[in-house]
Write an enzyme that holds these catalytic residues in place. Structure first.
Site, PDB file in Angstrom:
ATOM      1  N   ASP A 151      -2.746  -4.472   6.017  1.00 57.04           N
ATOM      2  CA  ASP A 151      -1.532  -3.654   6.082  1.00 57.04           C
ATOM      3  C   ASP A 151      -1.275  -2.899   4.791  1.00 57.04           C
ATOM      4  O   ASP A 151      -0.199  -2.323   4.603  1.00 57.04           O
ATOM      5  CB  ASP A 151      -0.321  -4.505   6.469  1.00 57.04           C
ATOM      6  CG  ASP A 151       0.068  -5.528   5.423  1.00 57.04           C
ATOM      7  OD1 ASP A 151      -0.830  -6.070   4.756  1.00 57.04           O
ATOM      8  OD2 ASP A 151       1.273  -5.799   5.279  1.00 57.04           O
ATOM      9  N   ASP A 180      -0.660  -3.548   1.654  1.00 57.36           N
ATOM     10  CA  ASP A 180       0.379  -3.848   0.671  1.00 57.36           C
ATOM     11  C   ASP A 180      -0.173  -4.622  -0.524  1.00 57.36           C
ATOM     12  O   ASP A 180       0.541  -4.804  -1.520  1.00 57.36           O
ATOM     13  CB  ASP A 180       1.570  -4.576   1.305  1.00 57.36           C
ATOM     14  CG  ASP A 180       1.247  -5.964   1.830  1.00 57.36           C
ATOM     15  OD1 ASP A 180       0.052  -6.344   1.869  1.00 57.36           O
ATOM     16  OD2 ASP A 180       2.199  -6.683   2.211  1.00 57.36           O
ATOM     17  N   ASP A 225      -5.741  -4.789   1.674  1.00 54.87           N
ATOM     18  CA  ASP A 225      -5.733  -5.699   2.811  1.00 54.87           C
ATOM     19  C   ASP A 225      -5.336  -4.936   4.080  1.00 54.87           C
ATOM     20  O   ASP A 225      -5.063  -3.730   4.022  1.00 54.87           O
ATOM     21  CB  ASP A 225      -4.818  -6.893   2.533  1.00 54.87           C
ATOM     22  CG  ASP A 225      -3.351  -6.533   2.455  1.00 54.87           C
ATOM     23  OD1 ASP A 225      -3.047  -5.340   2.259  1.00 54.87           O
ATOM     24  OD2 ASP A 225      -2.496  -7.434   2.574  1.00 54.87           O
ATOM     25  N   SER A 261      -0.792  -9.435   7.485  1.00 55.39           N
ATOM     26  CA  SER A 261      -1.216  -9.164   6.117  1.00 55.39           C
ATOM     27  C   SER A 261      -2.694  -9.488   5.935  1.00 55.39           C
ATOM     28  O   SER A 261      -3.550  -8.950   6.616  1.00 55.39           O
ATOM     29  CB  SER A 261      -0.327  -9.926   5.137  1.00 55.39           C
ATOM     30  OG  SER A 261      -0.574  -9.528   3.813  1.00 55.39           O
TER      31      SER A 261
END
Length: 586
Positions: free
Chosen positions: A304, A306, A302, A147
């Protein structure tokens, strides 16, 4: 149970472990503290999976720990029956170091267990993995990502057949299966060629991407003229967001420019200290670009994709960062208002937030006559609620969010989705711009109706075995001497989720807590504000949250800082006061 040194010697000497691993461990052979930190425990299968520093050892993320976690997942799937093995597991990865390698290790370990692996070869964001699990009818999903953590981290997250993060009972099965592996050397991934020949390794078809984009574009409600009038500057922060975010914004008709210096995926994240859209410094390059282009919005995702961060141009030509709580309130109001005006707001409609998230949205929900439900921190609990709604028919999901910049407004994805959120924020901004307002004006209007809420977060990083002991000590001290007020604001209710009970402070009346047990202390004020303390589920941190309500924005900011300073002082910590409005305290 083997000792630290026995595990160290095994990993350092046995040919099962590759030369790079053995060479890395040889470099720390004379450092007992480093050896202990690497081997004193197994990397915990925490909130949805594994997360840790990349490196050799059982307390690090590496190909062998990925194999072990995947073996645990394969055993959990096997326990559900042979159909799960045939339906298989979808695998995606982000732009971090070793992400592609770890994704392939997971695929080949699944294949060795007779489980079909649907592997995306290129980068894909976490929400697309959630969508693909549902679209392909897979039994589970894996995404390799850490993340928004610093570059030295990576992670391994597991999703179940509904597309949501693996629920606690399944996570427990995976953890138990990992612990039951007597010798990690018994895990032997299948060779790639054999996996392909036997049909156990399959590519994810491109139709999945297109189906995801199509569903997202169906959420846009602003007119083509309104969309074209909004100018957006976007940075993916060297992560997975570039292709999907730009694709949906451009297809929707929003003019979007990308920050070139941060566009390409790069595991070192060279332009930022941490690739986290919650951090003000990640916008420095974008702000320099904005000085000439003057976009209405600056958006950041960010690695990834999400989590979404948003900066809004104010009437003086500067830019102000919205917090996750503020973005959530703006999106909730936009969704509820537009559906109310269209006559499509259901009587059983529900908004879901976590207990760490501002109660500003509670007042909004009362205004529009919809139910607000709360969960523990972590979007997987919001996903579980959506699944519960489907099974019981009790509510219709409208919107879910958490203070850490995660949002969801549709059920075809079951985790926070920054691609979706970017589109929704742009859509809301286009509506408001057409009526002569900015998102800052929209937030001010919400505050005027429902109170000036301000929130802050302070993270205390405490790594290693000593850090874990320190966190336990701090939580125990709060329980031994519970605060009755913070900076003069009385605590009305004190909830201890580890004990499962709460106390009405004024009367001493106790009551059972409806959410499950968790290591969380929640001190609630009468006006909807709170102080909350909990250990992180993914990092070696103690997290202190504050939410307050003030007479106006400036009063709320000042009160927030006083409450945070008092909360930290009670634990013998420092920091938290004097942070500017619109920024998270770190």
């Amino acid at each position: 149970m083997s000792t630290v040194m026995e595990r160290f010697r095994l990993w350092s000497e046995d040919p099962y472990f590759d030369e790079e691993t053995r060479r890395e461990l040889a470099g720390v052979a004379g450092d007992p503290r480093e050896i202990e930190d690497r081997f004193y425990q197994m990397l915990a299968f925490g909130t949805g999976g594994l997360r840790g520093v990349i490196g050799a050892g059982t307390n690090r993320i590496n190909r062998y720990m990925v194999r072990l976690a995947t073996q645990g997942l394969a055993e959990a799937l096997r326990a559900t029956g042979p159909d799960a093995l045939r339906r298989g597991v979808v695998i995606a990865h982000d732009s971090r170091r070793r992400s592609a390698e770890f994704a392939r290790e997971a695929a080949f370990t699944l294949a060795a267990n007779g489980v079909v692996a649907h592997l995306w070869e290129g980068l894909r964001p976490t929400p697309m993995l959630s969508f693909a699990v549902r679209k392909l009818g897979a039994a589970a999903g894996i995404v390799i990502t850490a993340s928004h953590n610093p570059p030295e981290y990576n992670g391994y997250k597991v999703y179940w057949e509904d597309g949501g993060q693996v629920p606690p009972d399944r996570a427990g099965q995976i953890q138990a299966a990992m612990q039951a592996v007597g010798d990690i050397r018994s895990i032997r991934p299948m060779a790639e060629g054999e996996a392909r020949t036997r049909g156990l390794l399959r590519p994810v078809p491109p139709e999945v991407d297109e189906a995801y984009y199509s569903r997202l574009l169906g959420l846009v409600s602003a007119s083509p003229t309104q969309r074209h009038a909004l100018r957006i500057l976007y940075t993916p922060l060297h992560g997975t967001g570039l292709v999907p975010v730009r694709t949906v914004l451009e297809r929707a008709g929003f003019p979007v420019e990308v920050v070139a210096e941060q566009a390409e995926p790069d595991p070192g994240f060279p332009t930022v200290a941490k690739p986290n859209p919650e951090e003000p410094e990640v916008y420095e390059i974008a702000l320099r670009r904005a000085a000439s282009g003057r976009p209405d919005l600056i958006l950041a995702t960010d690695p990834d994709a999400d989590r979404l961060g948003v900066l809004v141009r104010d009437r003086e030509g500067g830019y102000r960062a919205l917090t996750g709580n503020q973005i959530g309130a703006i999106l909730a109001e936009q969704i509820l208002r537009s559906r109310a005006e269209a006559g499509t707001l259901p009587a059983n409609g529900a908004v879901i937030k976590t207990i760490a998230t501002s109660n500003l949205v509670a007042s909004l929900c009362r205004e529009y006559g919809v139910t607000l439900l709360e969960t523990h921190t972590g979007f997987k609990f919001i996903g579980e609620k959506i699944k519960e709604f489907e099974e019981t028919g009790s509510h219709e999901f409208l919107f879910g969010f958490e203070e850490s910049y995660g949002y969801l407004a549709a059920t075809f994805v079951r985790d926070k989705d920054a691609v979706m959120a970017a589109l929704l924020v742009a859509d809301a901004a286009a509506h408001h711009k057409a009526e002569g307002r900015t998102l800052l004006d929209a937030l001010e209007a919400i505050w005027q109706r429902h109170g000036y809420f301000q929130e802050g977060l302070h993270n205390v990083t405490l790594p290693g075995r000593d850090g874990q002991a320190r966190i336990r000590s701090l939580m125990a001290a709060l329980r031994a001497d519970p605060p009755r007020a913070f900076a003069g604001v009385p605590v009305a209710y004190r909830d201890d989720y580890a004990a499962g009970t709460g106390v009405e402070v004024a009367t001493g009346r106790t009551y059972p807590l409806q959410l499950g047990r968790a290591e969380v202390l929640h001190y609630r004020f009468a006006d909807g504000g709170f102080v909350m303390v909990r250990p992180s589920g993914t990092e070696p941190k103690l997290k202190v949250y504050v939410s307050v309500v003030g007479a106006d924005a400036a009063d709320a900011v000042a009160l927030r800082d006083r409450v945070m300073a008092d909360a930290l002082a009670r634990m013998g910590l420092s920091g938290g006061a004097g942070e500017p409005a619109g920024e998270r305290i770190e």
